[in-house]
Design a protein around this motif. Sequence first.
Motif, PDB file in Angstrom:
ATOM      1  N   SER A  78      14.722  70.393  11.941  1.00  0.00           N
ATOM      2  CA  SER A  78      14.523  69.307  13.009  1.00  0.00           C
ATOM      3  C   SER A  78      15.294  68.105  12.532  1.00  0.00           C
ATOM      4  N   TYR A  79      15.224  67.789  11.434  1.00  0.00           N
ATOM      5  CA  TYR A  79      15.995  66.310  10.764  1.00  0.00           C
ATOM      6  C   TYR A  79      17.510  66.626  11.073  1.00  0.00           C
ATOM      7  N   ILE A  80      18.090  67.831  10.589  1.00  0.00           N
ATOM      8  CA  ILE A  80      19.460  68.059  10.660  1.00  0.00           C
ATOM      9  C   ILE A  80      20.018  67.840  12.037  1.00  0.00           C
ATOM     10  N   LEU A  81      19.336  68.500  13.023  1.00  0.00           N
ATOM     11  CA  LEU A  81      19.576  68.685  14.308  1.00  0.00           C
ATOM     12  C   LEU A  81      19.317  67.254  14.829  1.00  0.00           C
ATOM     13  N   LYS A  82      18.454  66.541  14.514  1.00  0.00           N
ATOM     14  CA  LYS A  82      18.538  64.845  15.147  1.00  0.00           C
ATOM     15  C   LYS A  82      19.641  64.028  14.679  1.00  0.00           C
ATOM     16  N   LYS A  83      19.926  64.039  13.377  1.00  0.00           N
ATOM     17  CA  LYS A  83      20.884  63.395  12.878  1.00  0.00           C
ATOM     18  C   LYS A  83      22.259  63.637  13.460  1.00  0.00           C
ATOM     19  N   GLY A  84      22.203  65.277  13.690  1.00  0.00           N
ATOM     20  CA  GLY A  84      23.707  65.704  14.355  1.00  0.00           C
ATOM     21  C   GLY A  84      23.751  65.128  15.708  1.00  0.00           C
ATOM     22  N   LYS A  85      22.685  65.096  16.557  1.00  0.00           N
ATOM     23  CA  LYS A  85      22.935  64.466  17.897  1.00  0.00           C
ATOM     24  C   LYS A  85      22.987  62.910  17.792  1.00  0.00           C
ATOM     25  N   GLU A  86      22.430  62.211  16.685  1.00  0.00           N
ATOM     26  CA  GLU A  86      22.588  60.975  16.597  1.00  0.00           C
ATOM     27  C   GLU A  86      24.050  60.458  16.298  1.00  0.00           C
ATOM     28  N   TYR A  87      24.501  61.384  15.459  1.00  0.00           N
ATOM     29  CA  TYR A  87      26.291  61.157  14.895  1.00  0.00           C
ATOM     30  C   TYR A  87      27.039  61.857  15.559  1.00  0.00           C
ATOM     31  N   TYR A  88      26.770  62.392  16.783  1.00  0.00           N
ATOM     32  CA  TYR A  88      27.759  63.376  17.453  1.00  0.00           C
ATOM     33  C   TYR A  88      28.643  64.272  16.703  1.00  0.00           C
ATOM     34  N   SER A  89      27.728  64.824  15.547  1.00  0.00           N
ATOM     35  CA  SER A  89      28.587  65.790  14.309  1.00  0.00           C
ATOM     36  C   SER A  89      28.065  67.127  14.799  1.00  0.00           C
ATOM     37  N   ASN A  90      29.495  67.902  15.212  1.00  0.00           N
ATOM     38  CA  ASN A  90      29.301  69.325  15.323  1.00  0.00           C
ATOM     39  C   ASN A  90      28.898  70.083  14.276  1.00  0.00           C
ATOM     40  N   ILE A  91      29.315  69.682  13.006  1.00  0.00           N
ATOM     41  CA  ILE A  91      28.833  70.298  11.903  1.00  0.00           C
ATOM     42  C   ILE A  91      27.337  70.180  11.578  1.00  0.00           C
ATOM     43  N   LEU A  92      26.816  69.060  11.669  1.00  0.00           N
ATOM     44  CA  LEU A  92      25.379  68.943  11.631  1.00  0.00           C
ATOM     45  C   LEU A  92      24.640  69.789  12.705  1.00  0.00           C
ATOM     46  N   ILE A  93      25.147  69.870  13.882  1.00  0.00           N
ATOM     47  CA  ILE A  93      24.369  70.611  14.688  1.00  0.00           C
ATOM     48  C   ILE A  93      24.560  72.005  14.415  1.00  0.00           C
ATOM     49  N   SER A  94      25.671  72.635  14.054  1.00  0.00           N
ATOM     50  CA  SER A  94      25.916  73.898  13.688  1.00  0.00           C
ATOM     51  C   SER A  94      24.909  74.300  12.445  1.00  0.00           C
ATOM     52  N   SER A  95      24.736  73.250  11.404  1.00  0.00           N
ATOM     53  CA  SER A  95      24.038  73.663  10.401  1.00  0.00           C
ATOM     54  C   SER A  95      22.585  73.670  10.744  1.00  0.00           C
ATOM     55  N   GLY A  96      22.154  72.651  11.770  1.00  0.00           N
ATOM     56  CA  GLY A  96      20.783  72.522  12.050  1.00  0.00           C
ATOM     57  C   GLY A  96      20.252  73.698  12.831  1.00  0.00           C
ATOM     58  N   LYS A  97      21.248  74.447  13.660  1.00  0.00           N
ATOM     59  CA  LYS A  97      21.014  75.521  14.451  1.00  0.00           C
ATOM     60  C   LYS A  97      20.799  76.714  13.514  1.00  0.00           C
ATOM     61  N   GLU A  98      21.586  76.722  12.576  1.00  0.00           N
ATOM     62  CA  GLU A  98      21.465  77.837  11.294  1.00  0.00           C
ATOM     63  C   GLU A  98      20.166  77.609  10.680  1.00  0.00           C
ATOM     64  N   SER A  99      19.695  76.294  10.438  1.00  0.00           N
ATOM     65  CA  SER A  99      18.520  76.309   9.634  1.00  0.00           C
ATOM     66  C   SER A  99      17.401  76.637  10.436  1.00  0.00           C
ATOM     67  N   PHE A 100      17.507  76.383  11.866  1.00  0.00           N
ATOM     68  CA  PHE A 100      16.278  76.582  12.641  1.00  0.00           C
ATOM     69  C   PHE A 100      16.314  78.360  12.554  1.00  0.00           C
ATOM     70  N   SER A 101      17.258  78.934  12.687  1.00  0.00           N
ATOM     71  CA  SER A 101      17.205  80.580  12.696  1.00  0.00           C
ATOM     72  C   SER A 101      16.388  81.029  11.404  1.00  0.00           C
ATOM     73  N   ASP A 102      16.475  80.284  10.154  1.00  0.00           N
ATOM     74  CA  ASP A 102      15.638  80.476   8.946  1.00  0.00           C
ATOM     75  C   ASP A 102      14.343  80.227   9.187  1.00  0.00           C
ATOM     76  N   VAL A 103      13.771  79.283  10.120  1.00  0.00           N
ATOM     77  CA  VAL A 103      12.533  79.422  10.737  1.00  0.00           C
ATOM     78  C   VAL A 103      11.966  80.493  11.421  1.00  0.00           C
ATOM     79  N   ILE A 104      12.690  80.874  12.103  1.00  0.00           N
ATOM     80  CA  ILE A 104      12.395  82.072  13.096  1.00  0.00           C
ATOM     81  C   ILE A 104      12.405  83.405  12.182  1.00  0.00           C
ATOM     82  N   SER A 105      13.158  83.510  10.869  1.00  0.00           N
ATOM     83  CA  SER A 105      13.096  84.542  10.289  1.00  0.00           C
ATOM     84  C   SER A 105      12.061  84.807   9.300  1.00  0.00           C
ATOM     85  N   SER A 106      11.589  83.389   8.781  1.00  0.00           N
ATOM     86  CA  SER A 106      10.447  83.122   7.903  1.00  0.00           C
ATOM     87  C   SER A 106       9.376  83.678   8.649  1.00  0.00           C
TER      88      SER A 106
END
Length: 286
Positions: free
Chosen positions: A124-152
């Motif tokens: 949630s923190y990474i995705l929020k910062k990704g949208k705030e900074y208009y950073s595709n790198i952070l948004i991609s990393s945030g999505k990948e991190s959220f998939s870890d939530v689902i897998s857990s």
Amino acid sequence: MDKVNKVMIKSLFTNLFLSVFKIIFGIIGKSGALVADGIHSLSDMLTDIFASLGNTISKKPADHEHPFGHGNAEYLTCLGIGLIVGIMGIKIIYEGITKPSNIPNIYTSIISLITIIIKLILSSYILKKGKEYYSNILISSGKESFSDVISSLVVLISVLISKLSIINHIFKYSDKIAMIIVGILVLKISFEIIKENISNLLGKQILNKKYKNKIKKIINNHKEIKTIDSLIILKYGPFKKIDCEVSMDEKMTLKKVHQIIDTIEKEIKQKDDSIQNIMLHVNPYK
């Protein structure tokens, strides 16, 4: 260190802790799904390193060979992240199919619950910062991190279901099924990351009306501008490029037109310093 890299460093150390934590307790608790989840977190850590390097390259200034800078390195980095995530997904599915069935210890469910909470906060923190900074790198990393939530979450459910094997032996396969589900979820995230960044490499424009209206307001503040004929804002990695056509009185002198356009460009860049390139074309107004 810039603000994007600061976020990535926080993510990297969190993922390092989680991957070691899950792999160790997955082995002790005989949970293949938890070990697979730990490998998934390890891929998060690798993509954090990859993303940080890509962000640094994308911020390099323009040079003779790259007049618009190196912003597209951000999208190439995200494609790399997508490929790494995809390889991990395939590996997890293969392990789920080929490994023998085990009934995990019940405490692995507690480990999964802890990691779900930590990872949910992080993603949630990474995705929020990704949208705030208009950073595709952070948004991609945030999505990948959220998939870890689902897998857990899948691992947690599989551990609880496996305890029903005392009723019916079929439930002992829940750990294997969970691994395959985790792998499929990881592949889905991989596909989304790759698709999004191929689109960006092909020149995807920013369609956010609120943001475009801010730019239009700056232009329209100059009474000499009769109409805005077109406005295209392209995202170029961490930077933006504006291509705009405006209409002005055809009787105005070239010198006056140049002064107004120059002033508008400066005002736009002051409003958003991520705008590196502006092309303002003037049409005669009739």
